[in-house]
Scaffold this active site. Structure first.
Site, short mmCIF file in Angstrom:
data_model
loop_
_atom_site.label_atom_id
_atom_site.label_comp_id
_atom_site.label_asym_id
_atom_site.label_seq_id
_atom_site.Cartn_x
_atom_site.Cartn_y
_atom_site.Cartn_z
N GLU A 1 0.83 -1.22 0.00
CA GLU A 1 0.00 0.00 0.00
C GLU A 1 0.86 1.26 0.00
OE1 GLU A 1 -3.69 0.72 0.62
OE2 GLU A 1 -2.70 2.56 0.00
N THR B 1 -3.57 9.64 -4.13
CA THR B 1 -3.55 9.67 -2.66
C THR B 1 -2.34 10.44 -2.13
OG1 THR B 1 -4.71 7.57 -2.54
CG2 THR B 1 -3.52 8.22 -0.58
#
Ligand code: HSE
Length: 310
Positions: free
Chosen positions: A131, A184
């Site tokens: 991630e 992000t």
């Protein structure tokens, strides 16, 4: 022992308004499907297909799925090699855990093919390593629900302490994906490094209220608590028409509504599937008024780990 496996990793909604970086839940659809095959030489070969796949790196160190597997292999001191195919059902930059779905499915599948040396809990740290490639920081509020299912609280990052929160029987999710992307890393960079004490106090109160609301299935309390003082005030401007979309969800009967993860998806919670769908329609119409096509995904909270398809 099997040489090949197909696994579906699920999308997730992170932050859930008052739980910046510490609350997330899994949803049943959409999802990413990985196919992992053992090979006779070390290293990971990656191929990609599906939504937004041409924007994702096939370099093993810069791909969330393979990076998670590399972290797992290093921990096991294994030089097993794999061919990894990722079929993206979740577009990257959508705010519903696209990178986490791939990382969770990849690390879960690799562990299966290696005969399950690690428990599900032990896989989390390797999923987080994957991630990190996409988000440029450590946060587990997408990867933990993608791996475990349900509603997850990250109580602490150091040491890592992940807790399951109760899922009320009649709690449903709507996640609406507009046709745009937000990176992000960028959405994290616009956040201030410090927050005023008064905001921290409000956020702490709301977070406590939200968890108590889940325990008591008290949806009024959940709704009152779904206010974000940390990220939403800075990120709302990245999503065209956000305030109107949020209001349309509340007008259609949502318990609460907020930005899903770092956006641009917007999520809402409700007390029936029928209402979740009505809320989805209202939000899609509202996005349309701001010139954005969007798609709604409505489901109960998904309670299971990645699914082995074959
Ligand atoms: N908690 C993370 C953030 C989720 O808001 O940056 C990213 O999807």
């Amino acid at each position: 022992m099997s040489k090949s496996i197909r696994v579906k990793g699920n999308a997730s909604v992170a932050n859930v308004s008052c739980g910046f970086d510490c609350i997330g839940y899994a949803i049943s659809n959409p999802g990413d499907i990985i196919t992992l095959t053992k090979k006779g030489t070390p290293g990971i070969n990656i191929s990609m297909s599906g939504l937004g796949s041409d924007s994702i790196s096939c370099d093993p160190e810069n791909n969330t799925g393979s990076k998670a597997i590399i972290s797992l292999l290093e921990a096991l001191k294994s030089d097993q090699g794999f061919n990894l195919h990722i079929e993206k059902g979740i577009p990257p930059g959508s705010g519903i855990g696209s990178s986490s779905a791939s990382a969770a499915a990849a690390v879960f599948g690799a562990n299966e093919l290696l005969d399950n040396p690690l428990s599900l809990d032990e896989l989390l740290i390797h999923g987080m390593a994957g991630e990190e490639v996409a988000s440029g920081g450590i946060h587990a509020d997408n990867i933990a629900p993608a791996l475990f299912g349900g509603i997850i609280l990250v109580r602490s990052y150091d040491p890592l302490d992940i807790l399951n929160l109760p899922v009320p029987e009649n709690l449903f999710s709507t996640a609406v994906l507009p046709e745009m992307t937000i990176n992000t890393k960028d959405a994290r960079q616009i956040l201030p490094k410090d927050v005023p004490l008064s905001s921290a106090v409000e956020q702490a109160g709301n977070l406590a209220g939200f968890t108590l609301g889940l325990h008591k299935s008290d949806f009024d309390l959940l709704g009152r608590s779904m206010v974000d003082h940390f990220a939403e005030p800075h990120r709302a401007k990245l999503i065209p028409g956000y305030n109107k979309v949020r209001q349309s969800a509340l007008d259609a009967g949502a318990i609460g509504c907020g930005i899903s993860g770092s956006g641009p998806s917007v999520f809402a919670l409700s007390d029936s599937l029928e209402k979740a769908e009505q809320i989805g329609n209202a939000m899609v119409n509202s996005f349309q008024n701001s010139g954005l096509n969007s798609k709604a995904y409505c489901s109960p909270i998904h309670r299971k780990p990645p699914e082995i398809l074959d």
